[in-house]
Scaffold this active site. Structure first.
Site, short mmCIF file in Angstrom:
data_model
loop_
_atom_site.label_atom_id
_atom_site.label_comp_id
_atom_site.label_asym_id
_atom_site.label_seq_id
_atom_site.Cartn_x
_atom_site.Cartn_y
_atom_site.Cartn_z
N TYR A 125 1.14 -0.92 -0.17
CA TYR A 125 0.05 -0.23 -0.28
C TYR A 125 0.94 1.63 0.37
CZ TYR A 125 -5.60 -0.87 0.46
OH TYR A 125 -6.19 -1.14 0.38
N LYS A 192 2.64 -14.27 5.32
CA LYS A 192 3.29 -15.24 4.54
C LYS A 192 4.86 -15.50 4.76
CE LYS A 192 1.81 -18.33 1.33
NZ LYS A 192 0.62 -19.28 1.30
N ASP A 225 -3.09 -17.70 4.29
CA ASP A 225 -4.02 -18.42 3.67
C ASP A 225 -4.66 -19.72 4.18
OD1 ASP A 225 -1.85 -19.35 3.80
OD2 ASP A 225 -1.07 -20.48 1.82
N ASP A 249 -6.33 -5.35 4.77
CA ASP A 249 -7.20 -4.22 4.33
C ASP A 249 -8.50 -6.37 3.37
OD1 ASP A 249 -8.34 -2.64 2.61
OD2 ASP A 249 -7.15 -3.38 0.42
#
Ligand code: NAI
Length: 360
Positions: A125, A192, A225, A249
């Site tokens: 972002y 991640k 995930d 987000d």
């Protein structure tokens, strides 16, 4: 009761409708709020030459607290997002989004009560982007090649994902302090790190470090995930969840979907000096100007704002009034999934708002 001056940026699209609804409800709550109206968005570019005028920033700096309706960001143009600019300029490093089931609001679960804490200043972002085909993109691609870091196809656009120790410590420290102040027992860090070792890996390492200084609050972590699947299957396992910017987000919309949708999801952007409250949803161009918007999210954002101003009793009255309207199920906007015993006809934004005001 104290009087408060609060900056209101009505925004555009449905923001004009939800902001007016929010003002009516705050007035009916008994809180003494004087609105200082400030402008932002596409519609003000002709007047000010920018979507975020300096005088809007100055008003927030002066009054410290603002509430904002959504602002449209045209896709794929040079237009800089007002939201991203506001967060950067005022160093609003925390995006706080409580997600709570409201009985009658059509949620998939009745017992969701969690808080999304999203880092607000960096990650993908940050807006550090290299347009495909430009000289700078070519230079970057050649640099990556020279460093032996891998091959980027020549016809690529590139966005950079910075994750810093400073921002990670700030956001995880906030998450733990929030948990402690609000009687919550666990913080989960989402990442991640198995794939992005130097960005998400750093995030996880620093989150663990901060967790070690907060032994009274439980800590665990989830790969993003697996986190998404766990959220859909059993959101009750989560309490306070801290994310880098982009995952936060996405996850906050996912979480909103579990309790009834974007129409009821409030939020706040918080920094050391300033706070800007705003719903999770955008300007919803598909329903703008039709009196169809659900103003709950912006009204609940105003309740968070009143908490922040020390007006907890007015904030609680507003939350109770909202819950009462959903529990009765007579005046529900069209975005809410109906259950048995609820009126099928969609209430307008103003009818819903009038019902909340009557409850107050
Ligand atoms: P969106 O949140 O505006 O709309 C997604 C879907 O949810 C639409 O079908 C919309 O009708 C529905 N929806 C959203 N809020 C609703 C409400 N209060 N009541 C009933 N239905 C509601 O997201 P979208 O379409 O991706 O974005 C539209 C514009 O908003 C874009 O320009 C985007 O950049 C901007 N945006 C602005 C934000 C902000 O100012 N904080 C946040 C998110 C998006």
């Amino acid at each position: 009761m104290a009087r408060h001056e609060v900056v209101l940026i009505p925004g555009d699209g449905i923001g004009l409708e939800t902001s007016a609804a929010m003002q009516d409800v705050v007035a009916a709550s008994g809180a003494q709020v004087d609105w200082v109206i400030a402008k932002a968005g596409v519609a003000v570019i002709d007047e000010f030459g920018t979507p975020l005028p300096d005088e809007t920033i100055e008003a927030i700096k002066q009054h410290k607290v603002a509430i904002k309706g959504p602002v449209t960001t045209p896709v794929g143009t040079g237009f800089r997002s007002v939201n991203v600019a506001l967060r950067k300029t005022l160093d609003l490093y925390v995006n706080l989004r409580p997600v709570v089931s409201i009985p009658g609001a059509g949620g998939r679960y009745d017992d969701v009560d969690l808080v999304v804490v999203r880092e607000n200043t960096e990650d993908l972002y940050a807006g550090i982007e290299f347009e495909e085909g430009t000289e700078e993109a070519r230079e970057l691609i050649a640099f990556v090649d020279r460093m032996g870091k891998g091959v980027i196809r020549e016809d690529s656009g590139v966005s950079i994902k910075p994750i810093s120790i400073t921002a990670t410590r700030n956001i995880t420290e906030f998450a733990f302090n929030y948990a402690e102040r609000n009687g919550r027992s666990k913080v989960t860090a989402v990442h991640k790190a198995n794939i992005m070792k130097h960005s998400d890996g750093l995030f996880l390492r620093e989150a663990r470090e901060v967790a070690a200084h907060h032994p009274q609050t439980a800590f665990d972590d989830k790969i993003v995930d697996a986190f998404c699947m766990n959220m859909v299957m059993d959101p009750s396992q989560f309490d306070v969840i801290v994310f880098p910017n982009l995952y936060g987000d996405i996850a906050s919309d996912l979480a909103a979907g579990l309790v009834g949708g974007l129409g009821i999801a409030p939020g706040a952007n918080i920094g050391r000096d300033y706070a800007v409250f705003e719903a999770v949803h955008g300007s919803a161009p598909d329903i703008a100007g039709k009196n169809l918007a659900n103003p709950t999210a912006e009204i609940l954002s105003a309740a968070m704002m009143l908490d922040h101003l020390g007006e907890q009793s007015a904030a609680n009255r507003i939350r109770q009034a909202i819950r009462a309207v959903y529990a009765k199920g007579e005046f529900l906007t069209g975005d809410i999934r109906r259950t048995e015993g609820q009126a099928k006809a969609a209430a307008s934004c103003t009818e819903f708002t009038a019902a909340v005001v009557r409850e107050l």
